[in-house]
Design a protein around this motif. Structure first.
Motif, short mmCIF file in Angstrom:
data_model
loop_
_atom_site.label_atom_id
_atom_site.label_comp_id
_atom_site.label_asym_id
_atom_site.label_seq_id
_atom_site.Cartn_x
_atom_site.Cartn_y
_atom_site.Cartn_z
N VAL A 157 -17.03 -41.90 -30.01
CA VAL A 157 -17.35 -43.23 -30.53
C VAL A 157 -18.79 -43.25 -31.02
N LEU A 158 -19.01 -43.88 -32.19
CA LEU A 158 -20.36 -44.13 -32.70
C LEU A 158 -20.54 -45.64 -32.82
N LEU A 159 -21.69 -46.12 -32.36
CA LEU A 159 -22.10 -47.50 -32.54
C LEU A 159 -23.31 -47.48 -33.46
N MET A 160 -23.24 -48.22 -34.57
CA MET A 160 -24.29 -48.16 -35.57
C MET A 160 -24.74 -49.58 -35.91
N ASP A 161 -26.02 -49.87 -35.63
CA ASP A 161 -26.56 -51.21 -35.80
C ASP A 161 -27.50 -51.24 -37.01
N GLU A 162 -26.97 -51.68 -38.14
CA GLU A 162 -27.70 -51.73 -39.41
C GLU A 162 -28.50 -50.45 -39.63
N PRO A 163 -27.86 -49.30 -39.57
CA PRO A 163 -28.60 -48.03 -39.61
C PRO A 163 -29.31 -47.75 -40.92
N PHE A 164 -28.85 -48.35 -42.02
CA PHE A 164 -29.45 -48.07 -43.32
C PHE A 164 -30.22 -49.27 -43.86
N GLY A 165 -30.52 -50.23 -42.99
CA GLY A 165 -31.13 -51.47 -43.45
C GLY A 165 -32.61 -51.39 -43.74
N ALA A 166 -33.28 -50.32 -43.27
CA ALA A 166 -34.74 -50.25 -43.41
C ALA A 166 -35.18 -49.31 -44.52
N VAL A 167 -34.29 -48.95 -45.43
CA VAL A 167 -34.65 -48.05 -46.52
C VAL A 167 -34.39 -48.74 -47.85
N ASP A 168 -34.97 -48.19 -48.92
CA ASP A 168 -34.84 -48.82 -50.23
C ASP A 168 -33.41 -48.66 -50.75
N PRO A 169 -33.01 -49.48 -51.74
CA PRO A 169 -31.61 -49.48 -52.20
C PRO A 169 -31.10 -48.13 -52.68
N VAL A 170 -31.93 -47.35 -53.35
CA VAL A 170 -31.47 -46.05 -53.87
C VAL A 170 -31.16 -45.10 -52.71
N VAL A 171 -32.10 -45.02 -51.76
CA VAL A 171 -31.88 -44.16 -50.59
C VAL A 171 -30.69 -44.67 -49.78
N ARG A 172 -30.58 -45.98 -49.67
CA ARG A 172 -29.48 -46.59 -48.90
C ARG A 172 -28.13 -46.17 -49.47
N GLU A 173 -27.99 -46.24 -50.80
CA GLU A 173 -26.72 -45.86 -51.41
C GLU A 173 -26.42 -44.38 -51.18
N HIS A 174 -27.47 -43.55 -51.26
CA HIS A 174 -27.27 -42.12 -51.03
C HIS A 174 -26.86 -41.85 -49.58
N LEU A 175 -27.49 -42.55 -48.64
CA LEU A 175 -27.12 -42.39 -47.23
C LEU A 175 -25.69 -42.85 -46.98
N GLN A 176 -25.29 -43.93 -47.60
CA GLN A 176 -23.92 -44.39 -47.45
C GLN A 176 -22.93 -43.35 -47.96
N THR A 177 -23.23 -42.75 -49.11
CA THR A 177 -22.35 -41.72 -49.67
C THR A 177 -22.24 -40.53 -48.72
N GLU A 178 -23.38 -40.09 -48.20
CA GLU A 178 -23.36 -38.96 -47.27
C GLU A 178 -22.64 -39.31 -45.98
N PHE A 179 -22.81 -40.54 -45.53
CA PHE A 179 -22.14 -40.95 -44.30
C PHE A 179 -20.62 -40.99 -44.48
N LEU A 180 -20.17 -41.48 -45.62
CA LEU A 180 -18.73 -41.47 -45.90
C LEU A 180 -18.19 -40.04 -45.93
N ARG A 181 -18.97 -39.12 -46.49
CA ARG A 181 -18.55 -37.72 -46.49
C ARG A 181 -18.42 -37.19 -45.06
N LEU A 182 -19.40 -37.49 -44.23
CA LEU A 182 -19.34 -37.06 -42.84
C LEU A 182 -18.14 -37.66 -42.12
N GLN A 183 -17.89 -38.95 -42.34
CA GLN A 183 -16.78 -39.60 -41.66
C GLN A 183 -15.43 -39.02 -42.07
N GLN A 184 -15.29 -38.67 -43.34
CA GLN A 184 -14.05 -38.03 -43.79
C GLN A 184 -13.84 -36.70 -43.10
N GLU A 185 -14.93 -36.03 -42.79
CA GLU A 185 -14.85 -34.72 -42.13
C GLU A 185 -14.67 -34.84 -40.62
N LEU A 186 -15.37 -35.80 -39.99
CA LEU A 186 -15.41 -35.86 -38.53
C LEU A 186 -14.43 -36.86 -37.93
#
Length: 382
Positions: A157-186
């Motif tokens: 189980v992962l609990l994530m509390d606004e984990p990407f809220g403190a970064v700028d929009p460009v970095v945020r979108e990139h982190l979201q993309t990478e996180f979706l890739r990780l979730q598809q794998e894990l």
């Protein structure tokens, strides 16, 4: 995997942060909790790992009532990610990553190997960054380390509390993309708190829309929430532009595509032009002998071969891309249509009119609970 059964958190002054809340999260599912500030979504998540104790109700993890479990041992079974990663400033990146394995008594070599593996998994080079301290990293890098640390002991189980809220929009979108890739794998079971409706829509398998007092107004797939809001509160919260937001959760299907004239590289241009005229078109898609997309050609030059006149295809998306991705490509390249490919194989083209129809069919299918292909669209002529 996670089940909350009529959980309430009441403070001494009588305020209910969460009221009689029931929620279930299936194994491998990512559920986003979204709502205005102070609505109880973070409180709900913190009750799952007992950082906040519920006043009443029961919380289950794999059918075990965790309200009776040792809270310290419980937290070591769950990954926890917050804004800015929540890293220990006096520990290196690698030391931060292996925090939980070290607490669990892993030997140093095994823990270090796991830390190196996870830094690579989240796209960080352990040789370059492993010995740095958090203040020497960018905001996006710190968030990646936070995710790696949460995954270190391989928690279910992962609990994530606004984990990407403190970064700028460009970095945020990139982190979201990478996180979706990780979730598809894990395929971890994840509760993800956010105040950003677009983030909730993009990441969640299902999303819970909270109102003040910790009440869930709607708990459904993002497409259902956007296409068929349960009440006026949800409709207002997701916004009048919910149709546009729905583009991000609606995939292109073969039924959405048109098949333009097709020519091949070695076709003489006069033959290609004759095919264009017969189809009433001014352009054609160019394929090679294997049927793979090569480019496109128009009717402005009629000599030589198609190979001599073909142009590079700039605007394209993979099959099953979202309508939002397709719309973005159209705007970026100022294109009246874009190619859709499966690998290199050409599938068809998507036009603005077909994109609009696909969105309307998706919404109609949700409202009527039928397959999109069965939706009959009203037209001016009809």
């Amino acid at each position: 995997m996670i089940r909350l059964d009529r959980v309430t958190k009441r403070y001494p002054d009588g305020t209910d942060a969460v009221a009689d809340l029931s929620l279930d999260v299936a194994t491998g599912e990512l559920v986003t909790l979204v709502g205005p500030s102070g609505c109880g979504k973070t409180t709900t998540m913190k009750m799952v790992n007992r950082l906040i104790e519920p006043t009443s109700g029961r919380i289950f993890l794999d059918d075990e009532d965790i309200t009776r479990a040792d809270p310290v041992k419980l937290r070591r079974r769950m990954g926890y990610v917050i804004q800015s990663g929540g890293l220990f400033p006096h520990r290196t990146v690698l030391e931060n990553t292996v925090t939980v394995p070290s607490l669990l008594g892993w030997d140093r070599k095994k823990a270090r190997s796991r830390g190196v593996e996870l830094l690579e998994l989240v796209g960080l080079d352990p040789a370059k960054l492993g010995d740095r301290y958090p203040h020497q990293l960018s905001g996006g890098q710190r968030q990646r380390v936070g995710v790696a640390r949460a995954l270190a002991a391989d928690p279910p189980v992962l609990l994530m509390d606004e984990p990407f809220g403190a970064v700028d929009p460009v970095v945020r979108e990139h982190l979201q993309t990478e996180f979706l890739r990780l979730q598809q794998e894990l395929r971890k079971t994840i509760l993800f708190v956010t105040h950003d409706i677009e983030e909730a829509v993009r990441l969640g398998d299902r999303m819970a829309v909270f109102s003040m007092g910790g009440r869930i107004e709607q708990f459904d797939t993002p497409s259902s929430v956007l296409g068929a809001p349960a009440n006026d509160y949800v409709a207002d919260f997701v916004g009048a532009d919910r149709g546009l937001k729905r583009l991000s959760v609606t995939e292109i299907t073969p039924d959405d595509l048109e098949l333009p004239p097709i020519v091949h590289l070695d076709d003489p241009m006069p033959e290609a032009l004759a095919k264009l005229r017969a189809a009433g078109s001014r352009w054609a898609v160019v394929l090679d002998d294997a049927g793979d997309l090569h480019g496109w050609v128009d009717d402005r030059v009629g000599t030589g071969t198609v190979r001599d006149r073909a142009r590079r295809m700039e605007a394209w998306v993979p099959v099953h891309a979202s309508l939002k991705q397709a719309f973005g490509e159209m705007l970026q390249h100022d294109a009246g249509w874009i190619a859709v490919v499966d690998g290199d194989r050409f599938v068809g083209v998507l036009t603005p009119a077909r994109l609009h129809e696909a969105l309307r069919r998706s919404i109609g299918a949700e409202e009527r609970d039928i397959p999109p292909a069965e939706v009959v669209l009203d037209t001016i002529e009809g």
